[in-house]
Scaffold this active site. Structure first.
Site, PDB file in Angstrom:
ATOM      1  N   GLU A  36       0.852  -1.195   0.000  1.00  0.00           N
ATOM      2  CA  GLU A  36       0.000   0.000   0.000  1.00  0.00           C
ATOM      3  C   GLU A  36       0.889   1.247   0.000  1.00  0.00           C
ATOM      4  O   GLU A  36       1.813   1.349   0.803  1.00  0.00           O
ATOM      5  CB  GLU A  36      -0.925  -0.018   1.231  1.00  0.00           C
ATOM      6  CG  GLU A  36      -1.749   1.234   1.427  1.00  0.00           C
ATOM      7  CD  GLU A  36      -2.632   1.611   0.234  1.00  0.00           C
ATOM      8  OE1 GLU A  36      -3.423   0.767  -0.211  1.00  0.00           O
ATOM      9  OE2 GLU A  36      -2.500   2.761  -0.264  1.00  0.00           O
ATOM     10  N   CYS A  44     -12.619   4.224   0.801  1.00  0.00           N
ATOM     11  CA  CYS A  44     -13.785   4.167   1.683  1.00  0.00           C
ATOM     12  C   CYS A  44     -13.485   4.742   3.067  1.00  0.00           C
ATOM     13  O   CYS A  44     -14.198   5.598   3.573  1.00  0.00           O
ATOM     14  CB  CYS A  44     -14.261   2.711   1.803  1.00  0.00           C
ATOM     15  SG  CYS A  44     -15.558   2.484   3.004  1.00  0.00           S
ATOM     16  N   CYS A  49     -16.613   6.812   1.775  1.00  0.00           N
ATOM     17  CA  CYS A  49     -17.827   6.483   2.538  1.00  0.00           C
ATOM     18  C   CYS A  49     -17.805   6.954   3.994  1.00  0.00           C
ATOM     19  O   CYS A  49     -18.754   7.589   4.456  1.00  0.00           O
ATOM     20  CB  CYS A  49     -18.046   4.963   2.570  1.00  0.00           C
ATOM     21  SG  CYS A  49     -17.518   4.080   1.114  1.00  0.00           S
ATOM     22  N   LYS A  52     -17.246  10.838   4.606  1.00  0.00           N
ATOM     23  CA  LYS A  52     -18.436  11.469   3.999  1.00  0.00           C
ATOM     24  C   LYS A  52     -19.629  11.355   4.928  1.00  0.00           C
ATOM     25  O   LYS A  52     -20.317  12.328   5.205  1.00  0.00           O
ATOM     26  CB  LYS A  52     -18.701  10.823   2.647  1.00  0.00           C
ATOM     27  CG  LYS A  52     -19.922  11.293   1.886  1.00  0.00           C
ATOM     28  CD  LYS A  52     -21.208  10.589   2.229  1.00  0.00           C
ATOM     29  CE  LYS A  52     -21.173   9.100   2.219  1.00  0.00           C
ATOM     30  NZ  LYS A  52     -21.082   8.468   0.918  1.00  0.00           N
ATOM     31  N   TYR A 180     -23.486  10.443  -7.370  1.00  0.00           N
ATOM     32  CA  TYR A 180     -23.485  10.251  -5.914  1.00  0.00           C
ATOM     33  C   TYR A 180     -22.719  11.367  -5.187  1.00  0.00           C
ATOM     34  O   TYR A 180     -23.222  11.970  -4.245  1.00  0.00           O
ATOM     35  CB  TYR A 180     -22.738   8.953  -5.571  1.00  0.00           C
ATOM     36  CG  TYR A 180     -23.455   7.657  -5.754  1.00  0.00           C
ATOM     37  CD1 TYR A 180     -23.580   7.072  -7.008  1.00  0.00           C
ATOM     38  CD2 TYR A 180     -23.959   6.974  -4.650  1.00  0.00           C
ATOM     39  CE1 TYR A 180     -24.189   5.845  -7.158  1.00  0.00           C
ATOM     40  CE2 TYR A 180     -24.570   5.737  -4.794  1.00  0.00           C
ATOM     41  CZ  TYR A 180     -24.690   5.169  -6.051  1.00  0.00           C
ATOM     42  OH  TYR A 180     -25.293   3.956  -6.198  1.00  0.00           O
ATOM     43  N   GLU A 184     -24.157  14.347  -2.665  1.00  0.00           N
ATOM     44  CA  GLU A 184     -23.805  14.211  -1.248  1.00  0.00           C
ATOM     45  C   GLU A 184     -23.049  15.437  -0.757  1.00  0.00           C
ATOM     46  O   GLU A 184     -23.348  15.988   0.308  1.00  0.00           O
ATOM     47  CB  GLU A 184     -22.964  12.944  -1.042  1.00  0.00           C
ATOM     48  CG  GLU A 184     -23.791  11.678  -1.224  1.00  0.00           C
ATOM     49  CD  GLU A 184     -23.026  10.380  -1.013  1.00  0.00           C
ATOM     50  OE1 GLU A 184     -23.674   9.344  -0.827  1.00  0.00           O
ATOM     51  OE2 GLU A 184     -21.775  10.388  -1.045  1.00  0.00           O
ATOM     52  N   HIS A 438     -45.118   0.288  13.912  1.00  0.00           N
ATOM     53  CA  HIS A 438     -45.814   1.569  14.014  1.00  0.00           C
ATOM     54  C   HIS A 438     -45.314   2.378  15.209  1.00  0.00           C
ATOM     55  O   HIS A 438     -45.087   1.804  16.261  1.00  0.00           O
ATOM     56  CB  HIS A 438     -47.314   1.300  14.174  1.00  0.00           C
ATOM     57  CG  HIS A 438     -48.143   2.530  14.071  1.00  0.00           C
ATOM     58  ND1 HIS A 438     -48.291   3.229  12.887  1.00  0.00           N
ATOM     59  CD2 HIS A 438     -48.843   3.194  15.010  1.00  0.00           C
ATOM     60  CE1 HIS A 438     -49.073   4.285  13.117  1.00  0.00           C
ATOM     61  NE2 HIS A 438     -49.414   4.282  14.383  1.00  0.00           N
ATOM     62  N   GLU A 443     -43.004   1.437   7.683  1.00  0.00           N
ATOM     63  CA  GLU A 443     -44.232   0.635   7.589  1.00  0.00           C
ATOM     64  C   GLU A 443     -45.013   0.940   6.311  1.00  0.00           C
ATOM     65  O   GLU A 443     -45.826   0.142   5.863  1.00  0.00           O
ATOM     66  CB  GLU A 443     -45.122   0.830   8.823  1.00  0.00           C
ATOM     67  CG  GLU A 443     -45.745   2.194   8.924  1.00  0.00           C
ATOM     68  CD  GLU A 443     -46.632   2.347  10.159  1.00  0.00           C
ATOM     69  OE1 GLU A 443     -47.397   1.424  10.469  1.00  0.00           O
ATOM     70  OE2 GLU A 443     -46.537   3.399  10.832  1.00  0.00           O
TER      71      GLU A 443
HETATM   72  P1  NDP Z   1     -20.761   9.146 -10.960  1.00  0.00           P
HETATM   73  O1  NDP Z   1     -20.280   8.326 -12.088  1.00  0.00           O
HETATM   74  O2  NDP Z   1     -21.796   8.608 -10.049  1.00  0.00           O
HETATM   75  O3  NDP Z   1     -21.247  10.554 -11.495  1.00  0.00           O
HETATM   76  C1  NDP Z   1     -20.439  11.333 -12.310  1.00  0.00           C
HETATM   77  C2  NDP Z   1     -21.218  12.563 -12.692  1.00  0.00           C
HETATM   78  O4  NDP Z   1     -20.379  13.459 -13.395  1.00  0.00           O
HETATM   79  C3  NDP Z   1     -22.403  12.242 -13.603  1.00  0.00           C
HETATM   80  O5  NDP Z   1     -23.459  13.090 -13.252  1.00  0.00           O
HETATM   81  C4  NDP Z   1     -21.846  12.555 -14.982  1.00  0.00           C
HETATM   82  O6  NDP Z   1     -22.835  12.980 -15.893  1.00  0.00           O
HETATM   83  C5  NDP Z   1     -20.941  13.734 -14.671  1.00  0.00           C
HETATM   84  N1  NDP Z   1     -19.835  13.860 -15.643  1.00  0.00           N
HETATM   85  C6  NDP Z   1     -19.007  12.893 -16.063  1.00  0.00           C
HETATM   86  N2  NDP Z   1     -18.115  13.387 -16.942  1.00  0.00           N
HETATM   87  C7  NDP Z   1     -18.410  14.701 -17.100  1.00  0.00           C
HETATM   88  C8  NDP Z   1     -17.860  15.734 -17.893  1.00  0.00           C
HETATM   89  N3  NDP Z   1     -16.845  15.539 -18.710  1.00  0.00           N
HETATM   90  N4  NDP Z   1     -18.418  16.953 -17.800  1.00  0.00           N
HETATM   91  C9  NDP Z   1     -19.466  17.182 -16.978  1.00  0.00           C
HETATM   92  N5  NDP Z   1     -20.023  16.235 -16.207  1.00  0.00           N
HETATM   93  C10 NDP Z   1     -19.508  15.001 -16.255  1.00  0.00           C
HETATM   94  O7  NDP Z   1     -19.419   9.520 -10.206  1.00  0.00           O
HETATM   95  P2  NDP Z   1     -19.120  10.095  -8.759  1.00  0.00           P
HETATM   96  O8  NDP Z   1     -17.825  10.779  -8.938  1.00  0.00           O
HETATM   97  O9  NDP Z   1     -20.268  10.838  -8.184  1.00  0.00           O
HETATM   98  O10 NDP Z   1     -18.949   8.774  -7.913  1.00  0.00           O
HETATM   99  C11 NDP Z   1     -18.159   7.678  -8.371  1.00  0.00           C
HETATM  100  C12 NDP Z   1     -18.725   6.389  -7.877  1.00  0.00           C
HETATM  101  O11 NDP Z   1     -18.421   6.224  -6.512  1.00  0.00           O
HETATM  102  C13 NDP Z   1     -20.248   6.268  -7.940  1.00  0.00           C
HETATM  103  O12 NDP Z   1     -20.705   5.874  -9.192  1.00  0.00           O
HETATM  104  C14 NDP Z   1     -20.541   5.248  -6.889  1.00  0.00           C
HETATM  105  O13 NDP Z   1     -20.439   3.964  -7.430  1.00  0.00           O
HETATM  106  C15 NDP Z   1     -19.435   5.484  -5.884  1.00  0.00           C
HETATM  107  N6  NDP Z   1     -19.957   6.221  -4.715  1.00  0.00           N
HETATM  108  C16 NDP Z   1     -20.890   5.620  -3.925  1.00  0.00           C
HETATM  109  C17 NDP Z   1     -21.414   6.276  -2.847  1.00  0.00           C
HETATM  110  C18 NDP Z   1     -22.448   5.624  -2.001  1.00  0.00           C
HETATM  111  O14 NDP Z   1     -22.590   4.404  -2.072  1.00  0.00           O
HETATM  112  N7  NDP Z   1     -23.207   6.376  -1.218  1.00  0.00           N
HETATM  113  C19 NDP Z   1     -20.995   7.628  -2.498  1.00  0.00           C
HETATM  114  C20 NDP Z   1     -20.033   8.172  -3.406  1.00  0.00           C
HETATM  115  C21 NDP Z   1     -19.544   7.481  -4.468  1.00  0.00           C
HETATM  116  P3  NDP Z   1     -23.729  11.961 -16.752  1.00  0.00           P
HETATM  117  O15 NDP Z   1     -24.712  11.355 -15.799  1.00  0.00           O
HETATM  118  O16 NDP Z   1     -24.370  12.843 -17.755  1.00  0.00           O
HETATM  119  O17 NDP Z   1     -22.785  10.971 -17.341  1.00  0.00           O
END
Ligand code: NDP
Length: 454
Positions: A36, A44, A49, A52, A180, A184, A438, A443
């Site tokens: 690492e 995470c 996670c 956050k 996501y 968030e 309840h 529910e």
């Molecule tokens: P996501 O892939 O979820 O979202 C990326 C966002 O950025 C989308 O809205 C996408 O638009 C937009 N985007 C991508 N490229 C461009 C660009 N060139 N210009 C403008 N907008 C762009 O990525 P995140 O970074 O939010 O998170 C990564 C992953 O991490 C998530 O998919 C999830 O799996 C994980 N995660 C999970 C969480 C949880 O379980 N609570 C919390 C945080 C992260 P479009 O939709 O139009 O492609």
């Protein structure tokens, strides 16, 4: 196990998947080392996670204090204040504690921790600086890293990594993206009193989620004061003293104290030497594996964010257990990607499992859609205009519940139990004959009687 190598298994990356694979394999008697370069626990634990969720708790506490007034508490507004450096310091202390737990967990399992950056020498050999180690099996579990689009002023834009260590909170912030992380962080910032704008290039954010959930969440975030700008994106960012000027594709300009990109994450494979080794990559830049996590090189496997499966800690954990069993256990064990529940910790939360209505319409015949919207009981006395949404998608013929979706407080907590029921093939009739608890919001999932659409 083989005696010709230093180890039976070397895992590159001590994140969620790598740590689980290392521990499980060592417990099965394998000689394991994990390499690492950064921090134990990966994204995470350190910049994902866990911190956050701690920030979400911190952010939501402001609302809870205000809401207490409805229950008879005197809330002296002018004396209530928030100190960001305290939240960051307390979060850092908790993360350090978790790093220690990870270290002890690995050591107690007999795993050797090697600090440094690994690169492949050959299919069984890794270099970490001057140190050379060999293993029968090597697993790439290096995770993912935020990507920011290539625009002028990119260097002014922060990613979620830096947001966790921000020295000061700005008065205004722009969050770029609609997934996501964007929703968030927009929620965290707005809850802490930062004037927040979320900029998303599409019609409606949270692509891939149920359309009702997306619309409902947009309404709720607007009520929290988040300025949602859709159908527009950032063209450039320019530093102007302590502020930033953000030029948008609609020709307008915004001035803000911070710009954060949450525009997706790429596989982190820099410097590993995968091309020379003969490991194939997918079109999206992930390490290509078969359904047993095997790369094109027989001794090399990969799991977690780096292979492009859903970027979720529990998915990486499950993959670690499956791979350990394959390498050192009783043989085959398949990963099941069906019905993965997930939560988005915006405020209020989203919880979801199974198909969206659009996906179900595409893949199944006639449906029954059940939907309920209501004000959570707590807010009948706080006066807060927050609402919850619950939705069930049912296949008409089989009565099977195909999707369950919620926007509301503790949606993640509620959906986990429903995910078990759906994994077991629950029908709507099973939901109907389940007695509710309840008074709870949950529910509502067992009391929705009349479909709102079919
Ligand atoms: P996501 O892939 O979820 O979202 C990326 C966002 O950025 C989308 O809205 C996408 O638009 C937009 N985007 C991508 N490229 C461009 C660009 N060139 N210009 C403008 N907008 C762009 O990525 P995140 O970074 O939010 O998170 C990564 C992953 O991490 C998530 O998919 C999830 O799996 C994980 N995660 C999970 C969480 C949880 O379980 N609570 C919390 C945080 C992260 P479009 O939709 O139009 O492609």
């Amino acid at each position: 196990m083989s005696d010709n190598f230093d180890y039976d298994l070397i895992v590159i990356g001590a994140g969620s998947g790598g740590v689980r694979l290392s521990r499980m394999s060592a417990q099965r008697g394998a000689r394991v080392a994990v390499v690492e370069s950064r921090y134990l626990g990966g994204t995470c634990v350190n910049v994902g996670c866990v911190p956050k969720k701690l920030f979400v708790y911190g952010s939501h506490a402001g609302e809870d204090i205000q809401d207490a007034a409805g229950y008879g508490w005197t809330v002296p507004n002018e004396q209530v204040s928030f100190d960001w450096p305290t939240l960051v310091a307390n979060k850092n202390a908790e993360i350090e504690r978790l790093n220690g737990i990870y270290q002890r967990m690995l050591e107690n399992a007999g795993v050797t921790i090697i600090q440094g950056t690994a690169s492949f020498k050959d299919a069984h050999t890794i270099a970490i600086g001057d140190r050379i180690v060999t293993a029968k099996h090597i697993t790439i579990a290096t995770g993912s890293w935020p990507v920011t689009p290539e625009i002028p002023g990119k260097e002014c834009i922060l990613s979620s990594n830096e947001m966790f260590y921000l020295p000061q909170l700005p008065r205004q912030a722009v969050v770029w993206g609609g997934g996501y992380i964007a929703v968030e962080f927009a929620g965290i910032l707005a809850g802490l009193g930062v004037e927040t704008t979320l900029i998303y290039r599409g019609e409606l954010f949270l692509r891939g989620f149920d359309d009702d959930v997306r619309r409902f969440t947009a309404d709720e975030l607007r009520k929290k004061g988040i300025n949602l700008k859709f159908n527009v994106t950032i063209e450039s960012v320019q530093a102007e003293g302590s502020h930033y000027s953000v030029a948008l594709t609609d020709g307008s300009t915004m001035t803000t104290g911070l710009v954060m990109a949450a525009t997706g994450r790429r596989a982190l494979v820099d410097g590993l030497g995968l091309e020379a080794l003969g490991v194939n990559m997918t079109g999206s830049g992930h390490v290509e594996v078969d359904d047993r996590f095997q790369t094109a090189v027989p001794s090399v496997s990969a799991l977690g964010d780096v292979i492009g499966t859903p970027q979720l800690t529990p998915v990486a954990l499950a993959q670690g257990m499956v791979l350990s069993r394959r390498l050192f256990g009783d043989g085959e064990s398949d990963m099941d990607y069906n019905c993965i529940p997930t939560a988005v910790f915006c405020q209020p939360n989203i919880g979801t499992v199974g198909l969206t209505e659009a996906e179900a319409r595409e893949a199944h015949g006639k449906l029954r859609i059940y939907r309920s919207e209501f004000r959570p009981m707590k807010h009948t006395m706080t006066g807060r205009d927050e609402r919850s949404l619950m939705k069930l998608i049912v296949e008409d013929e089989s009565d099977r519940v195909l999707g369950a979706h919620m926007v509301g407080p503790e949606a993640g907590e509620i959906l986990q139990g429903l995910a078990v029921a759906m994994k077991a093939g629950a029908t709507k009739a099973d939901f109907d004959r389940t007695i509710g608890i309840h008074p709870t919001s949950a529910e509502e999932f067992v009391t929705m009687r009349e479909p709102v659409a079919s």
